[in-house]
Motif scaffolding. Structure first.
Motif, PDB file in Angstrom:
ATOM      1  N   ALA A 192       0.698  -1.198   0.012  1.00 24.84           N
ATOM      2  CA  ALA A 192       0.104  -0.096  -0.042  1.00 24.84           C
ATOM      3  C   ALA A 192       0.899   1.177  -0.030  1.00 24.84           C
ATOM      4  O   ALA A 192       0.656   2.286  -0.781  1.00 24.84           O
ATOM      5  N   LEU A 193       2.017   1.635   0.800  1.00 21.88           N
ATOM      6  CA  LEU A 193       2.879   2.550   0.724  1.00 21.88           C
ATOM      7  C   LEU A 193       3.689   2.433  -0.562  1.00 21.88           C
ATOM      8  O   LEU A 193       3.800   3.528  -0.898  1.00 21.88           O
ATOM      9  N   ALA A 194       3.984   1.519  -1.107  1.00 18.46           N
ATOM     10  CA  ALA A 194       4.806   1.354  -2.338  1.00 18.46           C
ATOM     11  C   ALA A 194       3.991   2.079  -3.267  1.00 18.46           C
ATOM     12  O   ALA A 194       4.287   3.037  -4.027  1.00 18.46           O
ATOM     13  N   LEU A 195       2.566   1.621  -3.460  1.00 15.40           N
ATOM     14  CA  LEU A 195       1.661   2.341  -4.622  1.00 15.40           C
ATOM     15  C   LEU A 195       1.455   3.760  -4.209  1.00 15.40           C
ATOM     16  O   LEU A 195       1.432   4.284  -5.263  1.00 15.40           O
ATOM     17  N   HIS A 196       1.393   4.118  -2.946  1.00 13.02           N
ATOM     18  CA  HIS A 196       1.069   5.360  -2.485  1.00 13.02           C
ATOM     19  C   HIS A 196       1.987   6.394  -2.984  1.00 13.02           C
ATOM     20  O   HIS A 196       1.987   7.498  -3.596  1.00 13.02           O
ATOM     21  N   ARG A 197       3.344   5.787  -2.865  1.00 16.03           N
ATOM     22  CA  ARG A 197       4.809   6.468  -3.143  1.00 16.03           C
ATOM     23  C   ARG A 197       4.976   6.552  -4.639  1.00 16.03           C
ATOM     24  O   ARG A 197       5.605   7.476  -5.113  1.00 16.03           O
ATOM     25  N   MET A 222      13.320  12.468 -10.878  1.00 11.15           N
ATOM     26  CA  MET A 222      12.950  13.687 -10.228  1.00 11.15           C
ATOM     27  C   MET A 222      11.627  13.714  -9.302  1.00 11.15           C
ATOM     28  O   MET A 222      11.787  14.510  -8.158  1.00 11.15           O
ATOM     29  N   THR A 223      10.781  12.611  -9.360  1.00 10.71           N
ATOM     30  CA  THR A 223       9.896  12.657  -8.125  1.00 10.71           C
ATOM     31  C   THR A 223      10.385  12.230  -6.909  1.00 10.71           C
ATOM     32  O   THR A 223      10.056  12.726  -5.877  1.00 10.71           O
ATOM     33  N   ARG A 224      11.201  11.344  -6.981  1.00  5.66           N
ATOM     34  CA  ARG A 224      12.028  10.929  -5.921  1.00  5.66           C
ATOM     35  C   ARG A 224      12.953  11.935  -5.232  1.00  5.66           C
ATOM     36  O   ARG A 224      13.184  12.088  -3.879  1.00  5.66           O
ATOM     37  N   VAL A 225      13.644  12.587  -6.190  1.00  5.49           N
ATOM     38  CA  VAL A 225      14.516  13.504  -5.600  1.00  5.49           C
ATOM     39  C   VAL A 225      13.580  14.845  -4.967  1.00  5.49           C
ATOM     40  O   VAL A 225      13.871  15.408  -3.809  1.00  5.49           O
ATOM     41  N   ARG A 226      12.561  15.197  -5.456  1.00  2.92           N
ATOM     42  CA  ARG A 226      11.717  16.069  -4.855  1.00  2.92           C
ATOM     43  C   ARG A 226      11.310  15.599  -3.518  1.00  2.92           C
ATOM     44  O   ARG A 226      11.130  16.394  -2.452  1.00  2.92           O
ATOM     45  N   GLU A 227      10.683  14.309  -3.372  1.00  2.00           N
ATOM     46  CA  GLU A 227      10.229  13.888  -2.105  1.00  2.00           C
ATOM     47  C   GLU A 227      11.296  13.826  -1.077  1.00  2.00           C
ATOM     48  O   GLU A 227      10.854  13.961   0.129  1.00  2.00           O
ATOM     49  N   ALA A 287      14.062  15.952  -1.375  1.00  2.00           N
ATOM     50  CA  ALA A 287      14.055  17.404  -0.861  1.00  2.00           C
ATOM     51  C   ALA A 287      13.385  17.949   0.024  1.00  2.00           C
ATOM     52  O   ALA A 287      13.698  18.839   0.619  1.00  2.00           O
ATOM     53  N   LEU A 288      12.310  17.632  -0.004  1.00  2.13           N
ATOM     54  CA  LEU A 288      11.249  18.155   0.959  1.00  2.13           C
ATOM     55  C   LEU A 288      11.789  17.997   2.569  1.00  2.13           C
ATOM     56  O   LEU A 288      11.464  18.765   3.513  1.00  2.13           O
ATOM     57  N   GLN A 289      12.651  16.847   2.751  1.00  3.75           N
ATOM     58  CA  GLN A 289      13.281  16.597   3.957  1.00  3.75           C
ATOM     59  C   GLN A 289      14.452  16.996   4.318  1.00  3.75           C
ATOM     60  O   GLN A 289      14.949  17.362   5.284  1.00  3.75           O
ATOM     61  N   GLN A 290      15.420  16.748   3.026  1.00  2.00           N
ATOM     62  CA  GLN A 290      17.120  16.932   3.404  1.00  2.00           C
ATOM     63  C   GLN A 290      17.344  18.064   2.314  1.00  2.00           C
ATOM     64  O   GLN A 290      18.552  18.238   2.632  1.00  2.00           O
ATOM     65  N   GLY A 291      16.718  18.831   1.767  1.00  2.00           N
ATOM     66  CA  GLY A 291      17.349  19.873   0.898  1.00  2.00           C
ATOM     67  C   GLY A 291      17.604  19.163  -0.709  1.00  2.00           C
ATOM     68  O   GLY A 291      17.689  17.939  -0.949  1.00  2.00           O
ATOM     69  N   THR A 292      17.686  20.007  -1.694  1.00  2.00           N
ATOM     70  CA  THR A 292      17.779  19.541  -3.022  1.00  2.00           C
ATOM     71  C   THR A 292      19.092  18.689  -3.153  1.00  2.00           C
ATOM     72  O   THR A 292      18.828  17.678  -3.928  1.00  2.00           O
ATOM     73  N   LEU A 301      21.223  13.348  -4.379  1.00  5.20           N
ATOM     74  CA  LEU A 301      22.059  12.037  -4.084  1.00  5.20           C
ATOM     75  C   LEU A 301      21.200  10.772  -3.758  1.00  5.20           C
ATOM     76  O   LEU A 301      21.507   9.711  -4.291  1.00  5.20           O
ATOM     77  N   VAL A 302      20.357  11.014  -2.841  1.00  3.59           N
ATOM     78  CA  VAL A 302      19.407  10.147  -2.312  1.00  3.59           C
ATOM     79  C   VAL A 302      18.572   9.315  -3.647  1.00  3.59           C
ATOM     80  O   VAL A 302      18.230   8.261  -3.607  1.00  3.59           O
ATOM     81  N   GLY A 303      18.034  10.338  -4.280  1.00  3.61           N
ATOM     82  CA  GLY A 303      17.121   9.930  -5.455  1.00  3.61           C
ATOM     83  C   GLY A 303      17.962   9.154  -6.387  1.00  3.61           C
ATOM     84  O   GLY A 303      17.496   8.059  -7.045  1.00  3.61           O
ATOM     85  N   LEU A 304      19.293   9.615  -6.640  1.00  5.18           N
ATOM     86  CA  LEU A 304      19.908   8.872  -7.631  1.00  5.18           C
ATOM     87  C   LEU A 304      20.386   7.281  -6.919  1.00  5.18           C
ATOM     88  O   LEU A 304      20.235   6.259  -7.805  1.00  5.18           O
ATOM     89  N   ALA A 305      20.636   7.366  -5.853  1.00  4.51           N
ATOM     90  CA  ALA A 305      21.140   6.158  -5.242  1.00  4.51           C
ATOM     91  C   ALA A 305      19.852   5.094  -5.148  1.00  4.51           C
ATOM     92  O   ALA A 305      20.021   3.722  -5.080  1.00  4.51           O
ATOM     93  N   ALA A 306      18.542   5.759  -4.706  1.00  3.42           N
ATOM     94  CA  ALA A 306      17.326   4.847  -4.727  1.00  3.42           C
ATOM     95  C   ALA A 306      16.917   4.490  -6.037  1.00  3.42           C
ATOM     96  O   ALA A 306      16.040   3.315  -6.065  1.00  3.42           O
TER      97      ALA A 306
END
Length: 700
Positions: free
Chosen positions: A267-272, A586-591, A593-598, A603-608
């Motif tokens: 459910a969380l995977a689908l939501h995100r 970019m949706t993961r990067v934005r997600e 960025a809301l918590q850790q900055g752009t 970097l987290v978005g690329l890793a994930a």
């Protein structure tokens, strides 16, 4: 909403609904080939002059007659025995079912080295397959070359038969090739002997359901489907559908490491992940729908077919696949089951290390990458998308090409494919005089009158598929337009009109698709800067892929040129499908960025997402590469260019160029949204880079 798909009992309802859909859709999908339209009207630009002439020709006689030309050739000169054989063949040809009217010939060539016989073939409801059957019987009746006498088959019927054989089994060939490619890649990606089955099953169900919907629309709503669009549908549904599956499974596995309950994890995977998947599919579907505006019927017909395939594929991947995953449980991931509480490997993997290296000098990285891509784009000067001559349309050398060459050696080059001019009978003399006086016309036949219309057939002095013949058609049109409402058609005129229509479609559809993608990215990312940056990278990636492809076609594969539709098809597939990876990243990067900055979010978005984007790109590249299994140059070129472009996009543009730009621009990437006013923290370098615990200096 996500719980409805993967709840403890609703998952069984979802599965049951798809079983019903498959039971209904299966028989309908099998009928799709029966409603395909592969005649000229399915490929020609609607309303073009050649199309109008083709419609008017039906008033002068059956419009379902396709001529074949048999050429008997002896280099030292034909003999009386050769003439006796050719004459005896006429009697046998006249008895073949499917041969209609009078077989004409044998007619001797002026050089005394050949005869030709004209065989009129009636096309029945089976279309192409019927032509193949009759042409095979014609070949059997005339026999093979022997004793120094060469026997060739030329003319429109021979060309149509070779084309039909090239397309024969296109659906099965592409399906099995695509299945094999996707299976191998998923096995390597998941390293599980079982997990790969669920995306394959889901994509197969989606393909069957989409084929059924398209069949119903073609049967009852006038949707035009041909062999090309039906074949590309298979590639699109499996390629894009598997991409969506990879993103969902990657996010599901990530959530399984955080939650004991697999239903909650899904459910969380689908939501995100759901918004990114839906946005990606919407972009592809809307981008493909832009093809409806094309003048060329084959291109405009592909638009709704592709869009429907993407929409049905999306529904399967966000409903059927999640239900199957939670029904089966964690054992699917064997031998590496994701257990709750274990570390997420992507946080310290190869993509995290790559991000750390890019973060040291992001501006240098994106500048160098852009320069390299620009250098690759220089190959565009080798691009020759002005259409392919008949002899260059096939990967191998079919018999009809040899026949046309033999015909041209001994008879006027355009005799097998005459120019057709139709106008008002009251202006017959003027029309004939204008056509006969045009440079490039070898001769003009007698008029055929029907009611108030007159028809002339003129023979071209040049090969019908040559540039010189196209120029002659333009001169004939200039000469007769304004005289008795005369119009010029025939095979050469059709080719000219197709090329003109493709030029028009390139000018209209390419900017429109860019605008559509820009708007969707703006809405999704709530930014102006980010969509503009991403569109710039997409265009640069497209140009680089096209440049390298042109060089490979010319100097490695030895292709003579590219079809006029090549740039448009490659652009739509690369941009509409390639934008998926922008959205995933970019949706993961934005997600984040809301918590850790752009910068840290980049970097987290690329890793994930680096691993899943790469896997998705390899799958999509592999499915499009399957087009190269067809013996047609146009398909091989599209397959190579899209496959190479997708790999370039995933391995270089998304992973390196976009990440470096995100690190350099920082929070300004999100201007004018509120996120642009949140100050960035320094980008941390992962421990694996050897600088654990040290933050990079803020990028100015």
């Amino acid at each position: 909403m996500a719980w409805l798909v993967c709840g403890r009992w609703t998952k069984w309802v979802v599965l049951g609904l798809w079983v019903v859909v498959l039971a209904v859709a299966g028989p309908l999908a099998g009928k799709l080939t029966g409603v395909e339209k592969n005649d000229n009207s399915a490929w020609l630009p609607g309303g073009s002059e050649a199309t109008q002439v083709a419609d008017l020709q039906s008033r002068f006689g059956p419009d379902d007659i396709v001529p074949a030309v048999i050429v008997y050739e002896r280099g030292a000169g034909v003999t009386p025995a050769d003439r006796e054989k050719a004459t005896a063949d006429v009697a046998r040809l006249q008895q073949i079912p499917g041969v209609t009217g009078q077989v004409a010939g044998p007619v001797p060539a002026q050089d005394g080295k050949a005869f030709q016989t004209l065989v009129p073939i009636k096309v029945d409801q089976d279309g192409w397959q019927h032509i193949v059957d009759v042409v095979d019987k014609v070949k059997a009746a005339t026999g093979d070359s022997a004793n120094g006498l060469d026997v060739h088959l030329a003319g429109p019927a021979a060309t149509a038969a070779d084309s039909a054989e090239a397309f024969e089994g296109i659906d099965g060939t592409l399906l099995y090739t695509t299945l094999a490619v996707v299976t191998i890649i998923l096995l390597i990606t998941y390293r599980s002997p079982v997990l790969w089955l669920l995306p394959i099953v889901s994509a197969g169900v989606a393909l069957t359901a989409s084929q059924a919907v398209i069949y119903l629309l073609a049967k009852h709503a006038g949707l035009v489907v041909n062999a090309q669009s039906a074949g590309i549908l298979t590639v699109l549904v499996f390629g894009a559908g598997t991409d969506y599956a990879l993103l969902l499974v990657a996010r599901y596995r990530e959530e399984l490491r955080r939650h004991e309950d697999r239903h909650e994890a899904m459910a969380l995977a689908l939501h995100r992940a759901g918004p990114a998947i839906i946005a990606s599919a919407a972009t592809v579907a809307i981008g493909m729908s832009c093809l409806i505006l094309a003048q060329l019927n084959s291109t405009s017909g592909l638009g709704p077919v592709a869009a429907l395939g993407i929409v049905v594929g999306l529904l399967a991947m966000i409903t059927l696949l999640p239900a199957l995953l939670v029904i089966c449980g964690r054992w699917l991931f064997w031998p590496v089951r994701p257990k709750a509480g274990t570390a997420e490997p992507t946080a310290t993997g190869v993509w995290a290390r790559l991000g750390g290296r890019i973060a040291r000098r992001p501006r240098t990285v994106w500048l160098v990458t852009a320069v390299v891509l620009g250098a690759m784009s220089l190959g565009l000067f080798q691009l020759d998308a002005n259409g392919l001559a008949q002899a260059d349309q096939f990967v191998d050398r079919p018999s009809s090409v040899a026949g046309e060459e033999a015909l041209a050696r001994h008879f006027p080059a355009g005799q097998g494919q005459p120019v057709v001019v139709i106008g008002q009978n009251s202006a017959a003399a003027q029309i004939r005089s204008a056509v006969a006086g045009t440079a490039g016309i070898s001769s003009v036949g007698d008029p055929v009158v029907k009611d108030d219309l007159v028809q002339f057939e003129a023979v071209l002095a040049s090969a019908p598929d040559s540039d010189a013949a196209m120029a002659t058609i333009e001169r004939v049109r200039d000469a007769v337009h304004g005289i008795g409402d005369a119009k010029v058609g025939g095979m050469t005129a059709m080719t000219l009109d197709v090329n003109d229509a493709n030029d028009h479609d390139n000018r209209i559809i390419i900017p429109l698709v860019l605008l559509v993608v820009l708007v969707i990215l703006g809405i999704l990312l709530r930014s102006i800067v980010a969509p503009l940056v991403l569109i710039a990278t997409v265009v640069l990636s497209f140009m680089a892929a096209l440049g390298v492809s042109a060089l490979v076609f010319r100097h490695v594969f030895g292709f003579a040129g590219e079809d006029t539709s090549f740039p448009l098809y490659v652009f739509v597939f690369l941009v509409a499908l390639g934008i998926d990876y922008n959205i995933f990243l970019m949706t993961r990067v934005r997600e984040e960025a809301l918590q850790q900055g752009t910068r840290r979010g980049a970097l987290v978005g690329l890793a994930a997402t680096g691993g899943v984007i790469t896997s998705a790109g390899i799958v999509l590249a592999g499915t499009f590469a399957a087009l190269a299994s067809l013996p047609l140059v146009a398909f091989a070129e599209i397959g190579f260019a899209v496959a190479f472009g997708v790999l370039l996009d995933t391995l270089v543009v998304r992973s390196v160029l976009v990440t470096a730009l995100g690190l350099d621009l920082g929070r300004w990437l999100w201007w004018p949204s509120k996120l642009a006013r949140v100050r960035d923290e320094p980008a941390a370098v992962p421990a694996e880079t050897g600088t654990a615990g040290r933050d990079l200096d803020p990028v100015p």
